[in-house]
Design an enzyme around this catalytic site. Structure first.
Site, mmCIF file in Angstrom:
data_model
loop_
_atom_site.group_PDB
_atom_site.id
_atom_site.type_symbol
_atom_site.label_atom_id
_atom_site.label_comp_id
_atom_site.label_asym_id
_atom_site.label_seq_id
_atom_site.Cartn_x
_atom_site.Cartn_y
_atom_site.Cartn_z
ATOM 1 N N LYS A 1 2.599 4.400 18.527
ATOM 2 C CA LYS A 1 2.779 5.785 18.073
ATOM 3 C C LYS A 1 3.005 6.702 19.277
ATOM 4 O O LYS A 1 3.838 7.611 19.232
ATOM 5 C CB LYS A 1 1.551 6.223 17.271
ATOM 6 C CG LYS A 1 1.393 5.418 15.985
ATOM 7 C CD LYS A 1 0.025 5.640 15.375
ATOM 8 C CE LYS A 1 -0.170 4.786 14.134
ATOM 9 N NZ LYS A 1 -1.565 4.760 13.693
ATOM 10 N N THR B 1 0.831 -1.208 0.000
ATOM 11 C CA THR B 1 0.000 0.000 0.000
ATOM 12 C C THR B 1 0.866 1.260 0.000
ATOM 13 O O THR B 1 0.692 2.144 -0.833
ATOM 14 C CB THR B 1 -0.912 0.012 1.255
ATOM 15 O OG1 THR B 1 -1.605 -1.231 1.284
ATOM 16 C CG2 THR B 1 -1.893 1.157 1.244
ATOM 17 N N VAL B 2 1.819 1.339 0.913
ATOM 18 C CA VAL B 2 2.625 2.558 1.034
ATOM 19 C C VAL B 2 3.769 2.563 0.016
ATOM 20 O O VAL B 2 3.975 3.543 -0.701
ATOM 21 C CB VAL B 2 3.184 2.724 2.471
ATOM 22 C CG1 VAL B 2 3.951 4.031 2.589
ATOM 23 C CG2 VAL B 2 2.056 2.691 3.494
ATOM 24 N N GLU C 1 8.738 10.190 9.595
ATOM 25 C CA GLU C 1 7.532 11.027 9.700
ATOM 26 C C GLU C 1 6.252 10.223 9.535
ATOM 27 O O GLU C 1 5.252 10.462 10.223
ATOM 28 C CB GLU C 1 7.598 12.132 8.629
ATOM 29 C CG GLU C 1 6.505 13.162 8.707
ATOM 30 C CD GLU C 1 6.514 13.901 10.035
ATOM 31 O OE1 GLU C 1 7.398 14.730 10.242
ATOM 32 O OE2 GLU C 1 5.624 13.626 10.875
ATOM 33 N N VAL D 1 3.999 7.977 12.547
ATOM 34 C CA VAL D 1 2.989 8.448 13.508
ATOM 35 C C VAL D 1 1.999 9.365 12.785
ATOM 36 O O VAL D 1 2.400 10.359 12.186
ATOM 37 C CB VAL D 1 3.633 9.224 14.674
ATOM 38 C CG1 VAL D 1 2.567 9.673 15.670
ATOM 39 C CG2 VAL D 1 4.696 8.390 15.369
HETATM 40 N N1 LIG Z 1 -1.026 1.317 5.119
HETATM 41 C C1 LIG Z 1 -1.032 2.465 5.790
HETATM 42 O O1 LIG Z 1 -1.978 3.258 5.671
HETATM 43 C C2 LIG Z 1 0.116 2.821 6.686
HETATM 44 C C3 LIG Z 1 0.090 4.051 7.375
HETATM 45 C C4 LIG Z 1 1.177 4.420 8.187
HETATM 46 C C5 LIG Z 1 2.238 3.556 8.313
HETATM 47 N N2 LIG Z 1 2.219 2.347 7.662
HETATM 48 C C6 LIG Z 1 3.380 1.456 7.829
HETATM 49 O O2 LIG Z 1 4.008 1.274 6.575
HETATM 50 C C7 LIG Z 1 4.584 -0.018 6.500
HETATM 51 C C8 LIG Z 1 4.047 -0.733 5.256
HETATM 52 O O3 LIG Z 1 2.647 -0.865 5.348
HETATM 53 P P1 LIG Z 1 1.742 -1.287 4.104
HETATM 54 O O4 LIG Z 1 0.338 -1.042 4.504
HETATM 55 O O5 LIG Z 1 2.238 -0.705 2.856
HETATM 56 O O6 LIG Z 1 2.005 -2.876 4.086
HETATM 57 P P2 LIG Z 1 1.650 -3.907 2.934
HETATM 58 O O7 LIG Z 1 0.658 -3.352 1.989
HETATM 59 O O8 LIG Z 1 1.353 -5.202 3.623
HETATM 60 O O9 LIG Z 1 3.041 -4.058 2.135
HETATM 61 C C9 LIG Z 1 4.139 -4.753 2.645
HETATM 62 C C10 LIG Z 1 5.142 -4.933 1.517
HETATM 63 O O10 LIG Z 1 6.290 -5.595 2.030
HETATM 64 C C11 LIG Z 1 6.656 -6.646 1.172
HETATM 65 N N3 LIG Z 1 7.295 -7.684 1.951
HETATM 66 C C12 LIG Z 1 6.801 -8.408 2.976
HETATM 67 N N4 LIG Z 1 7.712 -9.285 3.436
HETATM 68 C C13 LIG Z 1 8.806 -9.117 2.671
HETATM 69 C C14 LIG Z 1 10.085 -9.720 2.621
HETATM 70 N N5 LIG Z 1 10.422 -10.699 3.477
HETATM 71 N N6 LIG Z 1 10.955 -9.301 1.701
HETATM 72 C C15 LIG Z 1 10.662 -8.322 0.831
HETATM 73 N N7 LIG Z 1 9.461 -7.685 0.824
HETATM 74 C C16 LIG Z 1 8.559 -8.084 1.736
HETATM 75 C C17 LIG Z 1 5.378 -7.099 0.516
HETATM 76 O O11 LIG Z 1 5.674 -7.748 -0.709
HETATM 77 P P3 LIG Z 1 4.532 -8.278 -1.743
HETATM 78 O O12 LIG Z 1 3.780 -7.066 -2.190
HETATM 79 O O13 LIG Z 1 5.285 -8.892 -2.850
HETATM 80 O O14 LIG Z 1 3.693 -9.230 -0.939
HETATM 81 C C18 LIG Z 1 4.648 -5.778 0.338
HETATM 82 O O15 LIG Z 1 5.002 -5.181 -0.873
HETATM 83 C C19 LIG Z 1 4.231 -0.696 7.837
HETATM 84 O O16 LIG Z 1 5.286 -0.539 8.743
HETATM 85 C C20 LIG Z 1 3.021 0.073 8.317
HETATM 86 O O17 LIG Z 1 2.873 0.061 9.729
HETATM 87 C C21 LIG Z 1 1.194 1.969 6.860
#
Ligand SMILES: NC(=O)c1ccc[n+]([C@@H]2O[C@H](COP(=O)([O-])OP(=O)(O)OC[C@H]3O[C@@H](n4cnc5c(N)ncnc54)[C@H](OP(=O)(O)O)[C@@H]3O)[C@@H](O)[C@H]2O)c1
Length: 437
Positions: free
Chosen positions: A207, A14-15, A131, A134
């Site tokens: 956070k 997602t991010v 940034e 949180v």
């Molecule tokens: N989503 C939000 O709104 C949001 C807001 C603030 C902060 N965050 C933080 O941002 C971070 C990412 O969140 P997200 O929502 O983007 O997560 P996500 O959609 O689950 O994406 C995780 C990514 O990491 C990859 N990944 C997982 N295990 C891996 C590994 N062993 N080696 C290489 N790549 C790997 C996945 O690959 P595949 O795509 O190939 O499966 C995926 O692309 C987290 O720490 C979260 O707390 C998220």
């Protein structure tokens, strides 16, 4: 033209995918602002074949994010995998060891390992920017780290979890029960299939731990947070709150007291007219109280691909603008050796007003018994109201007490006494009232 800043992104979910797309679509503007281009030169995710909505064919692919962190031709390692252990931790450590700047959105990682990672960044003279970790797109880290220099902060509190705020907002606006709101939040993608982490307060606590360290210059202490979630908030609480001029919000609060720092996450009653009570749905907000500035409230999108990516890109741009030899700002706003040990204030000493909702048997003497327990614990009441029973046809009664300022210890003792007296039909509901302008 100056050298491009070479960026490696680990995690294209997602991010991560939003960051890659926005870096491509805003490259002209970023080049003008930073005085140099920003290029994604390496990426890593689990599935190489998945379409990320952006052309990444020019970037080197790494199956292993730690390999990327160590070996790729990059200046900045952007960690967007998630999780407080495993590949995210390993890769961030490797990047710092290799002397690369790091940008992350990972609050769980920072809450658990923030101090050690900050020490590594300091030793290597590189930046560790976070940034997005949180309140998503809200620039609260920069505000605390840079804009409020010289201010002494006495309290910081906020709505830090969009899922909880969405559920509470709908419960109030539409009179729907907690479980139904949670199901809707899951259907709309606001809540995970396993929502425990959000609704029981863990996400808010991570956070808050980061904010506490920045606000009070203390070592990060994620395990010393008092935590209650929102799963036992009922329509009876929401209605009673509205009647009394309050709204229920899940807040993370860190406050400086005479006995130390209070860190707490729990449902709170905030005055309906306060600014924070107007923060609805998935929106986040953080309020800061300082000696020089007074009160500041920042509010905005706390999650979602683009909002979070906006903060990540701001962090990358800061690195692009920095120059070799530039003295980098400390990770938690001051050098790690200046961070004070965390001095925990016991929750029992918390002072404030309380809302107490009791469901009691319809017997004579119940009111008097409740009043006696309150008086015995030096609790003075702002109001005491009796309603018909919680459900139609029941002879039970609902008694709602609002206390003046008292202590957590006194309230716990009084409620324990009332429970022992045998008049309660259900467990007492206690919700703390939070001062908010
Ligand atoms: N989503 C939000 O709104 C949001 C807001 C603030 C902060 N965050 C933080 O941002 C971070 C990412 O969140 P997200 O929502 O983007 O997560 P996500 O959609 O689950 O994406 C995780 C990514 O990491 C990859 N990944 C997982 N295990 C891996 C590994 N062993 N080696 C290489 N790549 C790997 C996945 O690959 P595949 O795509 O190939 O499966 C995926 O692309 C987290 O720490 C979260 O707390 C998220």
């Amino acid at each position: 033209m100056s050298e491009p800043l070479r960026v490696g992104i680990a995690g294209l979910g997602t991010v991560g995918a939003s960051v890659a797309r926005l870096l491509a679509s805003t490259q002209g503007e970023l080049r003008r602002q930073c005085g140099r281009p920003i290029e994604v030169t390496a990426v890593s995710a689990r599935n190489r074949k998945r379409d990320r909505g952006v052309d990444l064919s020019g970037a080197a692919w790494f199956d292993d994010p730690t390999e990327l962190a160590r070996k790729a031709d990059i200046d900045v390692f952007v960690e967007l995998i998630g999780g407080d252990e495993g590949p995210a931790l390993q890769a961030v450590r490797a990047a710092l060891e290799a002397g690369r700047h790091v940008v992350t959105a990972n609050k769980a990682l920072l809450a658990r390992h923030g101090l050690a990672l900050a020490e590594m960044a300091e030793k290597r003279g590189v930046l560790l920017n976070y940034e997005a970790a949180v309140a998503g797109g809200i620039p609260i880290i920069k505000t605390l780290r840079e804009a409020l220099a010289g201010n002494t902060i006495s309290r910081i509190f906020g709505i830090l979890n969009g899922t909880c705020n969405y559920i509470l907002t709908r419960m109030e606006a539409e009179g729907i029960a907690f479980d139904a709101c949670l199901k809707d939040a899951q259907r709309l993608g606001y809540a995970e299939a396993d929502p425990t982490f959000d609704i029981e307060g863990h996400d808010t606590a991570h956070k808050l731990a980061i904010l506490t360290s920045l606000a009070f210059g203390s070592r990060i202490a994620p395990n010393d947070i008092y935590m209650e979630g929102i799963s036992n908030i009922t329509q009876a609480d929401i209605r009673a709150a509205a009647e009394l001029g309050y709204r229920i919000k899940l807040l993370g609060v860190a406050q400086l007291t005479d006995s130390g720092i209070e860190q707490r996450v729990h449902p709170t009653m905030v005055p309906t007219a306060s600014v924070i009570a107007q923060v609805h749905g998935v929106t986040n907000a953080v309020a800061v109280e300082t000696d020089i500035l007074g009160e500041l409230l920042l509010s905005g999108p706390g999650a979602g691909g683009n909002a979070t990516a906006s903060a990540v890109i701001g962090d990358i741009a800061d690195i692009a603008k920095s120059r070799p030899g530039f003295q980098h700002g400390p990770v938690f706003g001051r050098p790690t050796k200046e961070l004070k040990p965390y001095r925990k204030a016991q929750m029992r000493s918390h002072e404030g007003g309380y809302f107490i909702r009791l469901t009691v048997h319809d017997r004579t003497g119940v009111f008097a018994a409740i009043a006696k327990r309150m008086a015995a614990n030096d609790i003075s009441l702002e109001s005491i109201v009796q309603h018909a029973g919680p459900s139609e046809g029941s002879s039970d009664k609902t008694v709602i007490l609002v206390t003046h300022e008292t202590t957590e210890a006194a309230v716990r003792k009084a409620v324990e006494g009332i429970t022992k007296d045998g008049h309660l039909v259900d467990k007492a509901q206690v919700i703390r009232i939070e001062r908010a302008a």
